[in-house]
Design a protein around this motif. Structure first.
Motif, PDB file in Angstrom:
ATOM      1  N   LEU A 137       0.828  -1.200   0.000  1.00 12.98           N
ATOM      2  CA  LEU A 137       0.000   0.000   0.000  1.00 12.98           C
ATOM      3  C   LEU A 137       0.863   1.251   0.000  1.00 12.98           C
ATOM      4  N   GLY A 138       0.225   2.368  -0.292  1.00 13.99           N
ATOM      5  CA  GLY A 138       0.914   3.641  -0.263  1.00 13.99           C
ATOM      6  C   GLY A 138       0.723   4.306   1.087  1.00 13.99           C
ATOM      7  N   VAL A 139       1.770   4.969   1.570  1.00 16.62           N
ATOM      8  CA  VAL A 139       1.714   5.645   2.868  1.00 16.62           C
ATOM      9  C   VAL A 139       2.256   7.060   2.711  1.00 16.62           C
ATOM     10  N   VAL A 140       1.451   8.031   3.119  1.00 17.69           N
ATOM     11  CA  VAL A 140       1.846   9.440   3.076  1.00 17.69           C
ATOM     12  C   VAL A 140       1.774   9.973   4.500  1.00 17.69           C
ATOM     13  N   ARG A 141       2.856  10.563   4.978  1.00 12.88           N
ATOM     14  CA  ARG A 141       2.896  11.048   6.355  1.00 12.88           C
ATOM     15  C   ARG A 141       3.110  12.569   6.397  1.00 12.88           C
ATOM     16  N   TYR A 142       2.357  13.205   7.285  1.00 15.95           N
ATOM     17  CA  TYR A 142       2.477  14.639   7.536  1.00 15.95           C
ATOM     18  C   TYR A 142       2.623  14.884   9.033  1.00 15.95           C
ATOM     19  N   PRO A 143       3.317  15.956   9.422  1.00 17.28           N
ATOM     20  CA  PRO A 143       3.368  16.297  10.848  1.00 17.28           C
ATOM     21  C   PRO A 143       1.994  16.741  11.332  1.00 17.28           C
ATOM     22  N   ALA A 144       1.779  16.665  12.630  1.00 15.83           N
ATOM     23  CA  ALA A 144       0.479  17.027  13.192  1.00 15.83           C
ATOM     24  C   ALA A 144       0.117  18.477  12.893  1.00 15.83           C
ATOM     25  N   SER A 145       1.145  19.314  12.735  1.00 16.03           N
ATOM     26  CA  SER A 145       0.908  20.737  12.491  1.00 16.03           C
ATOM     27  C   SER A 145       0.410  21.041  11.081  1.00 16.03           C
ATOM     28  N   LEU A 153      -8.490  14.355   7.329  1.00 18.41           N
ATOM     29  CA  LEU A 153      -9.424  13.295   6.962  1.00 18.41           C
ATOM     30  C   LEU A 153     -10.260  13.708   5.754  1.00 18.41           C
ATOM     31  N   GLU A 154     -10.751  14.919   5.771  1.00 15.87           N
ATOM     32  CA  GLU A 154     -11.569  15.403   4.656  1.00 15.87           C
ATOM     33  C   GLU A 154     -10.776  15.430   3.359  1.00 15.87           C
ATOM     34  N   ALA A 155      -9.555  15.960   3.442  1.00 14.88           N
ATOM     35  CA  ALA A 155      -8.719  16.058   2.243  1.00 14.88           C
ATOM     36  C   ALA A 155      -8.354  14.673   1.717  1.00 14.88           C
ATOM     37  N   ALA A 156      -8.056  13.753   2.618  1.00  7.60           N
ATOM     38  CA  ALA A 156      -7.671  12.408   2.201  1.00  7.60           C
ATOM     39  C   ALA A 156      -8.836  11.681   1.533  1.00  7.60           C
ATOM     40  N   ILE A 157     -10.032  11.833   2.091  1.00  3.91           N
ATOM     41  CA  ILE A 157     -11.206  11.193   1.492  1.00  3.91           C
ATOM     42  C   ILE A 157     -11.467  11.751   0.102  1.00  3.91           C
ATOM     43  N   GLU A 158     -11.379  13.055  -0.024  1.00  2.00           N
ATOM     44  CA  GLU A 158     -11.588  13.689  -1.330  1.00  2.00           C
ATOM     45  C   GLU A 158     -10.558  13.211  -2.344  1.00  2.00           C
ATOM     46  N   ALA A 159      -9.340  12.952  -1.869  1.00  2.00           N
ATOM     47  CA  ALA A 159      -8.271  12.521  -2.778  1.00  2.00           C
ATOM     48  C   ALA A 159      -8.375  11.048  -3.163  1.00  2.00           C
ATOM     49  N   GLY A 160      -9.178  10.283  -2.411  1.00  2.00           N
ATOM     50  CA  GLY A 160      -9.330   8.868  -2.725  1.00  2.00           C
ATOM     51  C   GLY A 160      -8.537   7.929  -1.849  1.00  2.00           C
ATOM     52  N   HIS A 171       0.031  12.683  11.020  1.00  2.00           N
ATOM     53  CA  HIS A 171      -1.027  12.057  10.232  1.00  2.00           C
ATOM     54  C   HIS A 171      -0.416  11.008   9.311  1.00  2.00           C
ATOM     55  N   GLU A 172      -1.042   9.845   9.254  1.00  2.00           N
ATOM     56  CA  GLU A 172      -0.623   8.799   8.326  1.00  2.00           C
ATOM     57  C   GLU A 172      -1.798   8.449   7.433  1.00  2.00           C
TER      58      GLU A 172
END
Length: 249
Positions: A137-145, A153-160, A171-172
């Motif tokens: 699977l693909g994993v994209v990580r961002y800092p909490a900030s 969550l909203e952006a990730a759902i919109e992106a698929g 965030h993972e």
């Protein structure tokens, strides 16, 4: 602690910090080299190179070192020609292990990996001999900030994306392999360059280890990770916190 990602920072290791830093830089430079040759040498137009540069910056690699690596990869001389290779096998206690490497000498790397397995209670297998125990699977990580939990969550759902896990450490976002690049690019356009973005191997089942078996497995993973050709190591182990405390005492 579960071995669901690249094995590192399981235990505090003393000494040789400069050597470890140099090995880390060498591995990142190999990824920059392969990335720069796989597309345009401009990170803005080459997602894989952009991710490699982001990893270099996260590791505090000097900017001029990054730029030299890109120039060397795309220059007339070209430097080394690295091939991407995956090895699979079983470690102590039947733990499944996947090793990803970038090498300019397949015979050397195969020999080194096979030797590491055999010397530390494991056995190197054929391609796909253990990958069925993992999900790709693909994993994209961002800092909490980077965003609020709801915002990510909203952006990730919109992106698929398939799933988002958010917490104090960041965030993972996980995706299918087919959706990975589209999700990564959509999130990057909204939140900037991620801390990391890569295809990952996640175990579908894990092997719980006691102190003796965990110690044996750690030796194998240490040797594999210290190999200059090895980029990532994945294993389907789980070490209870009580065992970790004994090992790190």
């Amino acid at each position: 602690m579960a071995g669901h990602s690249q094995f590192k920072n399981i235990m505090h290791r003393k000494g040789a910090q400069d050597a470890k830093r140099a090995r880390m830089f060498a591995k990142i430079i190999r990824e920059i080299t392969v990335s720069a040759r796989s597309g345009l040498p401009d990170p803005a137009a080459n997602p894989r190179l952009r991710a490699a540069v982001a990893a270099a910056r996260e590791a505090n690699m000097p900017r001029d070192t990054i730029e030299r690596a890109i120039k060397k990869a795309t220059g007339a001389a070209g430097g080394e020609d690295y091939a991407e290779v995956r090895y699979e096998g079983y470690g102590p206690a039947g733990v499944a292990v996947i090793v990803e490497a970038l090498t300019d000498n397949r015979n050397r790397t195969a020999s080194d990996v096979r030797s590491a397995f055999s010397k530390h209670g494991g056995a190197l297998g054929e391609t796909n001999s253990v990958s069925f125990l993992f999900s790709r699977l693909g994993v994209v990580r961002y800092p909490a900030s980077a965003a609020s939990e709801d915002g990510m969550l909203e952006a990730a759902i919109e992106a698929g994306a398939d799933n988002v896990e958010s917490g104090p450490d960041g965030h993972e976002v996980t995706t299918s392999v087919d959706s990975f690049f589209a999700v990564r690019d959509a999130l990057e356009s909204r939140f900037g360059v991620p801390e990391s973005a890569k295809l990952d191997w996640r175990p579908t089942t894990t092997v719980t280890l006691d102190e003796e078996k965990a110690g044996a497995l750690m030796k194998l993973l240490d040797v594999l990770e210290d190999n200059d050709d090895v980029q990532s190591v994945y294993a389907n182990f789980d070490i209870p916190d009580s065992v970790l405390q004994k090992m790190s005492a």
